[in-house]
Write a protein that holds these residues in place. Sequence first.
Motif, PDB file in Angstrom:
ATOM      1  N   LEU A  48       0.816  -1.220   0.000  1.00  0.00           N
ATOM      2  CA  LEU A  48       0.000   0.000   0.000  1.00  0.00           C
ATOM      3  C   LEU A  48       0.849   1.269   0.000  1.00  0.00           C
ATOM      4  N   ARG A  49       2.154   1.150   0.201  1.00  0.00           N
ATOM      5  CA  ARG A  49       3.015   2.339   0.187  1.00  0.00           C
ATOM      6  C   ARG A  49       4.025   2.254  -0.969  1.00  0.00           C
ATOM      7  N   ASP A  50       5.050   1.411  -0.849  1.00  0.00           N
ATOM      8  CA  ASP A  50       6.045   1.336  -1.920  1.00  0.00           C
ATOM      9  C   ASP A  50       5.402   0.756  -3.180  1.00  0.00           C
ATOM     10  N   GLY A  51       4.516  -0.227  -2.999  1.00  0.00           N
ATOM     11  CA  GLY A  51       3.839  -0.833  -4.150  1.00  0.00           C
ATOM     12  C   GLY A  51       2.999   0.182  -4.882  1.00  0.00           C
TER      13      GLY A  51
ATOM     14  N   SER B 134       3.066   4.029   9.148  1.00  0.00           N
ATOM     15  CA  SER B 134       3.096   5.057   8.112  1.00  0.00           C
ATOM     16  C   SER B 134       4.545   5.463   7.945  1.00  0.00           C
ATOM     17  N   LEU B 135       4.945   5.645   6.689  1.00  0.00           N
ATOM     18  CA  LEU B 135       6.302   6.128   6.421  1.00  0.00           C
ATOM     19  C   LEU B 135       6.338   7.631   6.653  1.00  0.00           C
ATOM     20  N   CYS B 136       7.489   8.157   7.070  1.00  0.00           N
ATOM     21  CA  CYS B 136       7.658   9.609   7.212  1.00  0.00           C
ATOM     22  C   CYS B 136       9.145   9.939   7.151  1.00  0.00           C
TER      23      CYS B 136
ATOM     24  N   ILE C 139       5.459   3.972  13.774  1.00  0.00           N
ATOM     25  CA  ILE C 139       5.982   5.085  12.973  1.00  0.00           C
ATOM     26  C   ILE C 139       7.244   4.575  12.282  1.00  0.00           C
ATOM     27  N   HIS C 140       7.307   4.760  10.971  1.00  0.00           N
ATOM     28  CA  HIS C 140       8.466   4.315  10.196  1.00  0.00           C
ATOM     29  C   HIS C 140       9.140   5.553   9.608  1.00  0.00           C
ATOM     30  N   THR C 141      10.251   5.928  10.197  1.00  0.00           N
ATOM     31  CA  THR C 141      10.914   7.143   9.732  1.00  0.00           C
ATOM     32  C   THR C 141      12.258   6.822   9.064  1.00  0.00           C
ATOM     33  N   PHE C 142      12.704   7.702   8.165  1.00  0.00           N
ATOM     34  CA  PHE C 142      13.931   7.376   7.423  1.00  0.00           C
ATOM     35  C   PHE C 142      14.727   8.633   7.066  1.00  0.00           C
ATOM     36  N   ILE C 143      16.006   8.402   6.836  1.00  0.00           N
ATOM     37  CA  ILE C 143      16.862   9.443   6.247  1.00  0.00           C
ATOM     38  C   ILE C 143      17.953   8.711   5.461  1.00  0.00           C
TER      39      ILE C 143
ATOM     40  N   PHE D 122      13.297   2.597  12.038  1.00  0.00           N
ATOM     41  CA  PHE D 122      14.134   3.584  11.359  1.00  0.00           C
ATOM     42  C   PHE D 122      14.812   2.926  10.150  1.00  0.00           C
ATOM     43  N   SER D 123      14.766   3.621   8.995  1.00  0.00           N
ATOM     44  CA  SER D 123      15.418   3.108   7.779  1.00  0.00           C
ATOM     45  C   SER D 123      16.566   4.001   7.352  1.00  0.00           C
ATOM     46  N   LEU D 124      17.680   3.367   6.992  1.00  0.00           N
ATOM     47  CA  LEU D 124      18.835   4.103   6.457  1.00  0.00           C
ATOM     48  C   LEU D 124      18.699   4.045   4.939  1.00  0.00           C
ATOM     49  N   GLU D 125      18.071   5.048   4.353  1.00  0.00           N
ATOM     50  CA  GLU D 125      17.816   4.990   2.912  1.00  0.00           C
ATOM     51  C   GLU D 125      19.135   4.872   2.145  1.00  0.00           C
ATOM     52  N   ASP D 126      19.120   4.084   1.089  1.00  0.00           N
ATOM     53  CA  ASP D 126      20.305   3.819   0.252  1.00  0.00           C
ATOM     54  C   ASP D 126      21.444   3.213   1.072  1.00  0.00           C
TER      55      ASP D 126
ATOM     56  N   VAL E 131      15.384  -1.684  12.921  1.00  0.00           N
ATOM     57  CA  VAL E 131      16.255  -0.879  12.054  1.00  0.00           C
ATOM     58  C   VAL E 131      16.289  -1.561  10.695  1.00  0.00           C
ATOM     59  N   ASN E 132      15.966  -0.774   9.683  1.00  0.00           N
ATOM     60  CA  ASN E 132      15.818  -1.339   8.341  1.00  0.00           C
ATOM     61  C   ASN E 132      17.001  -0.962   7.449  1.00  0.00           C
ATOM     62  N   ILE E 133      17.483  -1.961   6.712  1.00  0.00           N
ATOM     63  CA  ILE E 133      18.635  -1.782   5.817  1.00  0.00           C
ATOM     64  C   ILE E 133      18.113  -1.889   4.384  1.00  0.00           C
ATOM     65  N   PRO E 134      17.777  -0.771   3.741  1.00  0.00           N
ATOM     66  CA  PRO E 134      17.243  -0.877   2.384  1.00  0.00           C
ATOM     67  C   PRO E 134      18.335  -0.919   1.307  1.00  0.00           C
ATOM     68  N   ASP E 135      18.036  -1.695   0.279  1.00  0.00           N
ATOM     69  CA  ASP E 135      18.828  -1.617  -0.950  1.00  0.00           C
ATOM     70  C   ASP E 135      17.938  -0.798  -1.889  1.00  0.00           C
ATOM     71  N   THR E 136      17.920   0.495  -1.628  1.00  0.00           N
ATOM     72  CA  THR E 136      16.956   1.405  -2.257  1.00  0.00           C
ATOM     73  C   THR E 136      17.017   1.392  -3.781  1.00  0.00           C
ATOM     74  N   VAL E 137      18.220   1.261  -4.332  1.00  0.00           N
ATOM     75  CA  VAL E 137      18.340   1.356  -5.789  1.00  0.00           C
ATOM     76  C   VAL E 137      18.573  -0.004  -6.446  1.00  0.00           C
TER      77      VAL E 137
ATOM     78  N   VAL F 208      15.219  -5.881   6.306  1.00  0.00           N
ATOM     79  CA  VAL F 208      15.784  -5.579   4.990  1.00  0.00           C
ATOM     80  C   VAL F 208      14.656  -5.223   4.024  1.00  0.00           C
ATOM     81  N   HIS F 209      15.006  -4.369   3.063  1.00  0.00           N
ATOM     82  CA  HIS F 209      14.003  -3.830   2.133  1.00  0.00           C
ATOM     83  C   HIS F 209      14.722  -3.715   0.786  1.00  0.00           C
ATOM     84  N   CYS F 210      14.393  -4.615  -0.137  1.00  0.00           N
ATOM     85  CA  CYS F 210      15.176  -4.658  -1.379  1.00  0.00           C
ATOM     86  C   CYS F 210      14.351  -4.292  -2.605  1.00  0.00           C
ATOM     87  N   HIS F 211      15.008  -3.612  -3.527  1.00  0.00           N
ATOM     88  CA  HIS F 211      14.378  -3.293  -4.812  1.00  0.00           C
ATOM     89  C   HIS F 211      14.966  -4.191  -5.892  1.00  0.00           C
ATOM     90  N   ASN F 212      14.214  -4.296  -6.984  1.00  0.00           N
ATOM     91  CA  ASN F 212      14.475  -5.371  -7.934  1.00  0.00           C
ATOM     92  C   ASN F 212      15.134  -4.930  -9.240  1.00  0.00           C
TER      93      ASN F 212
HETATM   94  O1  KIV Z   1      13.548   1.936  -0.863  1.00  0.00           O
HETATM   95  C1  KIV Z   1      13.663   2.552   0.206  1.00  0.00           C
HETATM   96  O2  KIV Z   1      14.748   2.932   0.645  1.00  0.00           O
HETATM   97  C2  KIV Z   1      12.459   2.828   0.955  1.00  0.00           C
HETATM   98  C3  KIV Z   1      12.666   3.342   2.334  1.00  0.00           C
HETATM   99  C4  KIV Z   1      12.088   4.676   2.496  1.00  0.00           C
HETATM  100  C5  KIV Z   1      12.257   2.341   3.337  1.00  0.00           C
HETATM  101  O3  KIV Z   1      11.360   2.593   0.482  1.00  0.00           O
END
Ligand code: KIV
Length: 510
Positions: free
Chosen positions: A17-20, A77-79, A101-105, A143-147, A171-177, A206-210
């Motif tokens: 409902l958010r990233d999708g 909710s993301l913020c 609360i899901h916050t990131f930088i 908390f997410s560490l974007e990228d 604590v979330n470790i995203p592979d944003t790109v 973990v939060h991975c993109h494809n």
């Molecule tokens: O891909 C990403 O880094 C995200 C974060 C904001 C969790 O969607």
Amino acid sequence: MSDSDKMRRIYVFDTTLRDGEQSPGCTMNLRDKLLVAEHLEELRVDIIEGGFAIASTGDFESVRAVAGVVKNAAVASLCRALPKDIDCAWEAVRGAVHPRIHTFIATSPIHMACKLKMEPEKVYEQAVAMVQYARNLCGDVEFSLEDCSRSERDFIYRVVEGVIAAGAGTVNIPDTVGYAVPEQFGQLIADIKANVPNIGSARLAVHCHNDLGLAVANSLAAIKAGADQVECTVNGIGERAGNTALEEVVMALHTRRDFFNAETNVDTTKIYATSRCVSAVTGSRVQANKAIVGENAFAHEAGIHQHGVLANPLTYEIMTPESIGLPRNKMILGKHSGKHAFESRLQELGFHLDSQRVAELFGKFKDLADRKKSVSDADIAALAQDMQTMVVERVKLDRYNVTASNAITPVSTIRLIHDGKQIEQVAASDGPINASFKAISQILGVKVSLEAFQLTAITGGVDAQCEATVRVRDGDRVYHGRGVSTDVIEASILAYLQALNVLLDESVRG
Ligand code: KIV
Ligand code: ZN
């Protein structure tokens, strides 16, 4: 100690409902989001990310509505890591039974320098301060560490340690790109576990993109290396090439428990129905050879395979269709089938409808059975899908007549029932479907642009039902519609009308 005693529990965080929803063409309206949230609850995911509350009033309202209906899963909710974003996220989720609360930088050199224009020290301070701020509002903060996969190791360790000390429970470790590769990403997780002294006080996600087609592989490598939470979306929808596909990561853990020694709380038998629901409300079809939920995922075409499967399904099947809620077509239904058999088939397919809807659907099934020799599970699921979306029918198709040939301009005459009145309109265009859409728009006085239109045969054979999906835009609002019929023109008209019914309903409700 038995094997199951040693199984690690993996938490499933769904961000359909958010990233999708952020992916092009996958916008959902409030009704769609609530329907998806209901399916996610039944699927038993642990956390549902309802949206990015501060992005728009519509996003805020949908996160709040999801928070109001979900009872078992946490609702997040993301913020951004900013006080006004965090306040807004909290307002949206505070009514949930389990709010998060899901916050990131961003923490990578390129994001900090070019996007945030902040020194790493400032990013560190803001991350820690904003987790503290969020914790004063909500007991569950992620908390997410974007990228993160492109961030520097020592900086990652420092930020992770700082936000955990400030109260982040996850604590979330995203592979944003989508840059990571499995071995390296798994190593990153192992290194974080080895180098962050207070890591045991939080869940590691973990939060991975494809982008390189590696999102599921990276997530699984991370789980193997010790990650506790996996973030994913149904059918893998999401920004650009999408996110980790929920059904793939869950079924990989389920099927290869021997290897991962880890399990989720997901009811895998609800996967198929959830996948169909997301596909229907987003109008984003699942490719036929997609793992787990694709049309061909359990189809055996080669004679040698068919022979083996008949002798023993395990020869070529590593998991059963039943395990994802796709029953084998044991019983073919036809025009002589009774309501009881029909209703139990519906339930096996994951549709739980009230008796009025079952009766209505049974009527449609009988009509279909008159036109088709046998009615398959896919046919029934296609009919039942509409009952779930529950669009208020402010306008209905009464009848249509189309004249088309390769020698004259196609003409469509449409008669609709709108507010109890019959209204007819004739329109001509370069094709019979286009002419029909034009006549409907003229009757209703709407000016929408058709952004996507797709026709698919639900089963094989010349008497196959056809599913039409449309996406139309009215300013910044997007509406999806779906229609099913053995007649392609009728299916298209019904899909177009469904999208316009949602639009009309919204404008009436204001
Ligand atoms: O891909 C990403 O880094 C995200 C974060 C904001 C969790 O969607
Ligand atoms: Zn993402």
